[in-house]
Design an enzyme around this catalytic site. Sequence first.
Site, PDB file in Angstrom:
ATOM      1  N   PHE A  41       0.821  -1.211   0.000  1.00 49.04           N
ATOM      2  CA  PHE A  41       0.000   0.000   0.000  1.00 49.04           C
ATOM      3  C   PHE A  41       0.857   1.263   0.000  1.00 49.04           C
ATOM      4  O   PHE A  41       0.514   2.257  -0.628  1.00 49.04           O
ATOM      5  CB  PHE A  41      -0.957  -0.007   1.200  1.00 49.04           C
ATOM      6  N   ALA A  67      -2.012  -4.291   4.660  1.00 50.12           N
ATOM      7  CA  ALA A  67      -1.732  -5.031   5.896  1.00 50.12           C
ATOM      8  C   ALA A  67      -2.851  -6.001   6.261  1.00 50.12           C
ATOM      9  O   ALA A  67      -2.596  -7.058   6.843  1.00 50.12           O
ATOM     10  CB  ALA A  67      -1.485  -4.050   7.038  1.00 50.12           C
ATOM     11  N   GLU A  76      -4.479  -7.949   4.442  1.00 47.60           N
ATOM     12  CA  GLU A  76      -4.380  -9.207   3.696  1.00 47.60           C
ATOM     13  C   GLU A  76      -3.196 -10.084   4.110  1.00 47.60           C
ATOM     14  O   GLU A  76      -3.105 -11.239   3.694  1.00 47.60           O
ATOM     15  CB  GLU A  76      -4.301  -8.919   2.189  1.00 47.60           C
ATOM     16  N   ILE A 111      -0.950   3.891   8.298  1.00 47.55           N
ATOM     17  CA  ILE A 111      -0.826   5.277   8.751  1.00 47.55           C
ATOM     18  C   ILE A 111      -2.212   5.780   9.141  1.00 47.55           C
ATOM     19  O   ILE A 111      -3.178   5.637   8.382  1.00 47.55           O
ATOM     20  CB  ILE A 111      -0.207   6.166   7.659  1.00 47.55           C
ATOM     21  N   HIS A 155     -10.838   3.460  10.221  1.00 51.49           N
ATOM     22  CA  HIS A 155     -10.266   2.387   9.395  1.00 51.49           C
ATOM     23  C   HIS A 155      -8.902   1.939   9.937  1.00 51.49           C
ATOM     24  O   HIS A 155      -8.620   0.736  10.002  1.00 51.49           O
ATOM     25  CB  HIS A 155     -10.132   2.878   7.948  1.00 51.49           C
ATOM     26  N   ARG A 181      11.248   4.583  11.059  1.00 53.58           N
ATOM     27  CA  ARG A 181      11.228   3.210  11.555  1.00 53.58           C
ATOM     28  C   ARG A 181      11.661   2.208  10.483  1.00 53.58           C
ATOM     29  O   ARG A 181      12.253   1.181  10.778  1.00 53.58           O
ATOM     30  CB  ARG A 181       9.840   2.867  12.075  1.00 53.58           C
TER      31      ARG A 181
END
Length: 147
Positions: A15, A46, A48, A72, A78, A117
Amino acid sequence: MSHISPHILIVSADFYPDITRELLAGASAELKRMDATFDEIKVPGAFEIPAAINFAIQSRKYHGYIALGCVIRGETTHYDYVCSESARGLMDLALTQNAAIGYGILTVENKEQAMVRAKVSEGNKGRDAVEACLQLISIKNRLGIAL
């Protein structure tokens, strides 16, 4: 770790491709450093990742799994659903299927936090997910638990 090099599947959510590329760079470098072989598959997001890992578990081809992606926070709920359900799905697989899963799904407020990160030169969470997975494989080996 056992004398057999582990064979790992990396499942990455595409994504946010720029963030995923950084996570993959850290994960693949660490797997190569540890003499592990690996395959990679991409999924849309994420949410899936647990399903893809579940499919792979059924194949019995892999010693462990690396989940890489990023969620994010946006303006709706959601984010909360994707974060909690992807984490729950992976934990369910770890507990019910004895799967060694390294968790590298970033859950952040913004893209800047994600890049800090993800970057190999900074947080290197891809490497961290590999380290977790390989430690779990080692524990399984010590306890005599097969693939």
